[in-house]
Design an enzyme around this catalytic site. Structure first.
Site, PDB file in Angstrom:
ATOM      1  N   LYS A  35     -12.566  -7.802  -5.562  1.00  0.00           N
ATOM      2  CA  LYS A  35     -12.305  -8.529  -5.571  1.00  0.00           C
ATOM      3  C   LYS A  35     -11.244  -8.768  -3.998  1.00  0.00           C
ATOM      4  O   LYS A  35     -10.759  -7.313  -3.555  1.00  0.00           O
ATOM      5  CB  LYS A  35     -10.619  -9.684  -6.548  1.00  0.00           C
ATOM      6  CG  LYS A  35      -9.590  -8.627  -6.009  1.00  0.00           C
ATOM      7  CD  LYS A  35      -8.769  -8.982  -7.775  1.00  0.00           C
ATOM      8  CE  LYS A  35      -7.719  -8.105  -7.718  1.00  0.00           C
ATOM      9  NZ  LYS A  35      -6.726  -8.975  -8.878  1.00  0.00           N
ATOM     10  N   TYR A 244       8.303  -5.729  23.050  1.00  0.00           N
ATOM     11  CA  TYR A 244       9.655  -7.296  23.125  1.00  0.00           C
ATOM     12  C   TYR A 244      10.960  -7.500  22.330  1.00  0.00           C
ATOM     13  O   TYR A 244      11.050  -6.337  21.661  1.00  0.00           O
ATOM     14  CB  TYR A 244       8.708  -7.927  21.836  1.00  0.00           C
ATOM     15  CG  TYR A 244       7.870  -8.675  22.510  1.00  0.00           C
ATOM     16  CD1 TYR A 244       6.846  -9.300  23.329  1.00  0.00           C
ATOM     17  CD2 TYR A 244       6.116  -8.653  22.041  1.00  0.00           C
ATOM     18  CE1 TYR A 244       6.285  -9.693  24.364  1.00  0.00           C
ATOM     19  CE2 TYR A 244       4.672  -8.839  22.277  1.00  0.00           C
ATOM     20  CZ  TYR A 244       5.127  -9.903  23.499  1.00  0.00           C
ATOM     21  OH  TYR A 244       4.120 -10.465  23.812  1.00  0.00           O
TER      22      TYR A 244
END
Ligand SMILES: *Cc1c(COP(=O)(O)O)cnc(C)c1O
Length: 349
Positions: A35, A244
């Site tokens: 999956k 940042y």
């Protein structure tokens, strides 16, 4: 330019499947769970390698994944869909020969009415309270469902990665009570359930994460490597900060490498100021915040500028990275982004 490269060792995936197959009790079939694009690694190449290793039955989450898998494998292998037969799935289930695991009385009705005689399985809920029919529902429909000849009855363990958890034995007992005497092949164990021992194996096991080198299968061969190219370097003076929010400040002059890869590629922001990248055997700390496309790394201790740094490799597994980020290896794997060049290694076994 060089791009970030995710290397995927298909021989290691095949070796892990064979090892889990040997770990299953004799006479037990070992399937493969592919999956979520084979846990982020690429369903086409991964499933073909598993089929070549001997896997004959595959599990996916939804019918669309089953359709892609059928394209990759061609006719033959059985493809089981764990979300079952949902509204709108009928044509795909029919045309691509999928085997839905029916989860509710609604799904039983939908399947037996729209595709009578076509393969299906049943999923029972034995205590996880997520997917599958509960005892009362199953009791109501079992006589005519069994009459229609299911391929498989399955259930899923909620706590298999904690061997001592009381729910394991409880789910095992409930599964027996709901399925003994049906004569239908049964499956309860995923990777964790295989490791709990033979009484959890029944007729078929369904490993996923163990194939891809993740916990709780400690004996797994390593499958993934991730190498991030260095774009540029700069000297950052003492007192200057990087990235940042001034997420890291140099206390001595430092050589900082900016490398290609960020949270948009699955390098979670929680790795900021915490993870380590590797130049071969030499660790290089990630400094500052992970941004969308870039991370910054302190390479002051290296005598040269490497072309790339590894964030997954022999020194750092998906579980190591998961521990740093406060998550699980499954999430690290399935977050690996589409921008990486996926390079498959195969044929060296
Ligand atoms: C994901 C899943 C598996 C595979 O589990 P792993 O822990 O990755 O081995 C098996 N069965 C079901 C129902 C699943 O959802």
């Amino acid at each position: 330019m060089t791009t970030a490269t995710l290397s995927i060792d298909l021989d290691a995936i095949a070796a892990n499947w064979r090892a889990l197959d040997r770990a299953s009790a004799s006479g037990v079939q070992t399937a493969a769970v592919v999956k979520a694009d084979a846990y982020g690694l690429g369903i086409t190449r991964v499933a073909r390698a598993l089929a070549q290793a001997g896997a004959r039955r595959f599990f996916v989450a939804v019918s669309e994944e089953g359709a892609a898998l059928r394209q990759a494998l061609g006719p033959g292998p059985q493809i089981c869909v764990m979300s079952g037969h949902m509204a709108g799935d009928t044509e795909m289930v029919h045309d691509l020969d999928l085997c839905p695991m029916l989860n509710s009385i609604d799904q039983v009705t939908r399947h037996l009415e729209s595709l009578p005689g076509l393969p299906f399985g049943v999923q029972l809920d034995t205590g996880m309270n997520r997917l599958g029919m509960e005892e009362a529902e199953w009791e109501a429909v079992a006589p005519f469902v069994l009459e229609a000849g299911p391929e498989l009855i399955m259930s899923h363990l909620a706590c298999a990665d904690e061997p001592d958890h009381a729910l394991n034995e409880l789910q095992l007992a409930t599964f027996h009570a709901m399925t003994d005497g049906t004569g239908v092949p049964r499956s309860l164990a995923a990777t964790g359930g295989i490791l709990l021992g033979p009484k959890y194996h029944f007729d078929l096991t369904r490993p996923g994460i163990g194939l891809y080198g993740g916990r709780p299968y400690e004996g797994a061969s390593r499958v993934v490597g991730l190498s991030l190219p260095v774009i540029q370097t700069r000297v950052v003076q003492a007192g200057e900060s990087v990235g940042y929010a001034c997420g890291w400040t140099a206390d001595v002059p430092s050589m900082i490498a900016t490398v290609s890869g960020g949270y948009a590629d699955g390098l979670l922001r929680a790795l900021s100021n915490n993870a380590v990248l590797w130049d071969g055997d030499t660790p290089c700390p990630l400094v500052g915040r992970v941004s969308m496309d870039l991370i910054t790394v302190d390479i002051s201790h290296l005598s040269y500028v490497p072309r790339a740094l590894d964030i997954l490799g022999p020194h750092q597994t998906v579980d190591d990275l998961a521990d740093i980020a406060g998550t699980i290896g499954y999430e690290i794997l399935t977050s690996l982004g589409p921008r990486y060049t996926r390079r498959y290694q195969e044929g060296s076994a």
